[in-house]
Write a protein that holds these residues in place. Sequence first.
Motif, PDB file in Angstrom:
ATOM      1  N   GLY A 127       0.820  -1.207   0.000  1.00 51.51           N
ATOM      2  CA  GLY A 127       0.000   0.000   0.000  1.00 51.51           C
ATOM      3  C   GLY A 127       0.852   1.254   0.000  1.00 51.51           C
ATOM      4  N   TYR A 128       1.894   1.265   0.825  1.00 46.17           N
ATOM      5  CA  TYR A 128       2.806   2.402   0.859  1.00 46.17           C
ATOM      6  C   TYR A 128       3.457   2.600  -0.513  1.00 46.17           C
ATOM      7  N   CYS A 129       3.938   1.513  -1.104  1.00 45.24           N
ATOM      8  CA  CYS A 129       4.580   1.608  -2.419  1.00 45.24           C
ATOM      9  C   CYS A 129       3.611   2.113  -3.477  1.00 45.24           C
ATOM     10  N   LYS A 130       2.384   1.667  -3.428  1.00 44.15           N
ATOM     11  CA  LYS A 130       1.381   2.152  -4.382  1.00 44.15           C
ATOM     12  C   LYS A 130       1.161   3.650  -4.183  1.00 44.15           C
ATOM     13  N   TRP A 131       1.073   4.069  -2.929  1.00 45.04           N
ATOM     14  CA  TRP A 131       0.891   5.492  -2.623  1.00 45.04           C
ATOM     15  C   TRP A 131       2.074   6.325  -3.122  1.00 45.04           C
ATOM     16  N   LYS A 132       3.285   5.804  -2.949  1.00 40.86           N
ATOM     17  CA  LYS A 132       4.489   6.528  -3.375  1.00 40.86           C
ATOM     18  C   LYS A 132       4.752   6.405  -4.879  1.00 40.86           C
ATOM     19  N   GLY A 133       4.105   5.449  -5.532  1.00 41.19           N
ATOM     20  CA  GLY A 133       4.350   5.243  -6.957  1.00 41.19           C
ATOM     21  C   GLY A 133       5.656   4.525  -7.231  1.00 41.19           C
ATOM     22  N   ILE A 134       6.046   3.632  -6.313  1.00 41.65           N
ATOM     23  CA  ILE A 134       7.275   2.848  -6.497  1.00 41.65           C
ATOM     24  C   ILE A 134       6.917   1.365  -6.504  1.00 41.65           C
ATOM     25  N   TYR A 135       7.791   0.582  -7.081  1.00 37.59           N
ATOM     26  CA  TYR A 135       7.550  -0.851  -7.191  1.00 37.59           C
ATOM     27  C   TYR A 135       7.828  -1.524  -5.851  1.00 37.59           C
ATOM     28  N   PRO A 136       6.913  -2.384  -5.372  1.00 34.62           N
ATOM     29  CA  PRO A 136       7.151  -3.069  -4.092  1.00 34.62           C
ATOM     30  C   PRO A 136       8.229  -4.146  -4.215  1.00 34.62           C
ATOM     31  N   SER A 137       8.976  -4.323  -3.150  1.00 38.68           N
ATOM     32  CA  SER A 137      10.022  -5.344  -3.115  1.00 38.68           C
ATOM     33  C   SER A 137       9.395  -6.725  -2.952  1.00 38.68           C
ATOM     34  N   ARG A 138       9.982  -7.698  -3.593  1.00 35.61           N
ATOM     35  CA  ARG A 138       9.544  -9.088  -3.421  1.00 35.61           C
ATOM     36  C   ARG A 138      10.649  -9.898  -2.761  1.00 35.61           C
ATOM     37  N   GLU A 139      11.663  -9.224  -2.237  1.00 37.64           N
ATOM     38  CA  GLU A 139      12.789  -9.918  -1.607  1.00 37.64           C
ATOM     39  C   GLU A 139      12.370 -10.549  -0.285  1.00 37.64           C
ATOM     40  N   VAL A 140      13.065 -11.625   0.055  1.00 41.68           N
ATOM     41  CA  VAL A 140      12.799 -12.360   1.292  1.00 41.68           C
ATOM     42  C   VAL A 140      14.127 -12.550   2.018  1.00 41.68           C
ATOM     43  N   ASP A 141      14.075 -12.571   3.328  1.00 44.26           N
ATOM     44  CA  ASP A 141      15.261 -12.818   4.168  1.00 44.26           C
ATOM     45  C   ASP A 141      16.337 -11.738   4.028  1.00 44.26           C
ATOM     46  N   THR A 142      15.932 -10.506   3.957  1.00 40.10           N
ATOM     47  CA  THR A 142      16.899  -9.417   3.858  1.00 40.10           C
ATOM     48  C   THR A 142      16.936  -8.584   5.133  1.00 40.10           C
ATOM     49  N   PHE A 143      16.375  -9.126   6.216  1.00 39.22           N
ATOM     50  CA  PHE A 143      16.233  -8.424   7.492  1.00 39.22           C
ATOM     51  C   PHE A 143      17.342  -7.420   7.756  1.00 39.22           C
ATOM     52  N   HIS A 144      16.972  -6.180   7.876  1.00 39.17           N
ATOM     53  CA  HIS A 144      17.828  -5.065   8.274  1.00 39.17           C
ATOM     54  C   HIS A 144      18.915  -4.712   7.253  1.00 39.17           C
ATOM     55  N   ARG A 145      19.289  -5.622   6.372  1.00 38.28           N
ATOM     56  CA  ARG A 145      20.292  -5.303   5.343  1.00 38.28           C
ATOM     57  C   ARG A 145      19.675  -4.429   4.256  1.00 38.28           C
ATOM     58  N   ALA A 158      16.149  -2.190   3.129  1.00 37.63           N
ATOM     59  CA  ALA A 158      14.919  -1.561   3.607  1.00 37.63           C
ATOM     60  C   ALA A 158      13.699  -2.248   3.003  1.00 37.63           C
ATOM     61  N   ASP A 159      12.557  -2.054   3.630  1.00 35.23           N
ATOM     62  CA  ASP A 159      11.312  -2.648   3.150  1.00 35.23           C
ATOM     63  C   ASP A 159      10.908  -2.133   1.778  1.00 35.23           C
ATOM     64  N   THR A 160      11.297  -0.900   1.460  1.00 33.30           N
ATOM     65  CA  THR A 160      10.861  -0.292   0.210  1.00 33.30           C
ATOM     66  C   THR A 160      12.055   0.270  -0.567  1.00 33.30           C
ATOM     67  N   ALA A 161      11.839   0.493  -1.859  1.00 34.37           N
ATOM     68  CA  ALA A 161      12.910   0.984  -2.730  1.00 34.37           C
ATOM     69  C   ALA A 161      13.380   2.383  -2.351  1.00 34.37           C
ATOM     70  N   ASP A 162      12.550   3.159  -1.655  1.00 31.63           N
ATOM     71  CA  ASP A 162      12.958   4.506  -1.255  1.00 31.63           C
ATOM     72  C   ASP A 162      13.646   4.528   0.108  1.00 31.63           C
ATOM     73  N   GLY A 163      13.909   3.342   0.679  1.00 28.67           N
ATOM     74  CA  GLY A 163      14.651   3.249   1.930  1.00 28.67           C
ATOM     75  C   GLY A 163      13.817   3.267   3.187  1.00 28.67           C
ATOM     76  N   ALA A 164      12.508   3.260   3.076  1.00 33.20           N
ATOM     77  CA  ALA A 164      11.635   3.304   4.250  1.00 33.20           C
ATOM     78  C   ALA A 164      11.407   1.910   4.834  1.00 33.20           C
ATOM     79  N   GLU A 165      11.213   1.889   6.125  1.00 31.59           N
ATOM     80  CA  GLU A 165      10.772   0.688   6.845  1.00 31.59           C
ATOM     81  C   GLU A 165       9.299   0.901   7.171  1.00 31.59           C
ATOM     82  N   ILE A 166       8.494  -0.115   6.945  1.00 29.38           N
ATOM     83  CA  ILE A 166       7.055   0.002   7.134  1.00 29.38           C
ATOM     84  C   ILE A 166       6.645  -0.751   8.388  1.00 29.38           C
TER      85      ILE A 166
END
Length: 172
Positions: A57-75, A77-85
Motif C-alpha cells: 500500500g505504501y509503495c502504491k501510494w508513493k508510486g514505487i515498485y514493491p520489493s519481493r525480496e525475502v530474508d533481507t532483514f535489516h540489510r 529496507a522494506d521499500t525501494a525509497d529506503g523506508a521501513e514500514i
Amino acid sequence: MEAQVQLSSAELAQCVIQAMTRMTASRYADRNQARSVNRTWFQHLKDELVGVIAENGYCKWKGIYPSREVDTFHRVADTADGAEIRSITNANNCLIVRNDDPKERPYVLVLVDSNAVCSMLGWVYGYEARQDKWLRDPGGKRASWFVPQESLRPIESLRADRRAANGTHPQH
C-alpha cells in the motif's frame, strides 16, 4: 494527494503469495517467530499478510515498485525509497522500533483495515524514536520503542524530506 490507497484483488493475491513465501522461508530457516511475542501459526500468517499489505500500500501510494525480496532483514529496507514500514490494524496503536532496527531509516506507520485500505499515518527516523519515554516491554520478551501517533511527522513531509528521498541521513 490523499495518504490512503486501496489494493486491488490482483494486488492482494500477490500479497498473499508474498506472505506465504516469507512464512515458508522463516520456517525453513528455523527462525524463532516468538522472539518478541508468542503467537500461533495463524496469527503469524495474519501478521505477515498485514505487513505485506502495508508495504504494498505504501509503495502504491508513493508510486514505487514493491520489493519481493525475502530474508533481507535489516540489510535491505522494506521499500525501494529506503523506508521501513510498520503496520497496524488498530487505529490507536503506536509505531514500534526495535533495538536492532537501523537508526538512519525512516519508519512509516500504515493502518490496514479489513478491506485492504492502507492509510499512511506518519513517520519518524529510527534514531528519533529511541527516546526513553517511549521504551516499553509489554510482553516481557523484548523492550522496544512505542512512538505515539501524535509524535510522528506528517506523512506528506516524507515526500518533502530530501534526506529520506535520496537515502542520505544524518549519522546518529
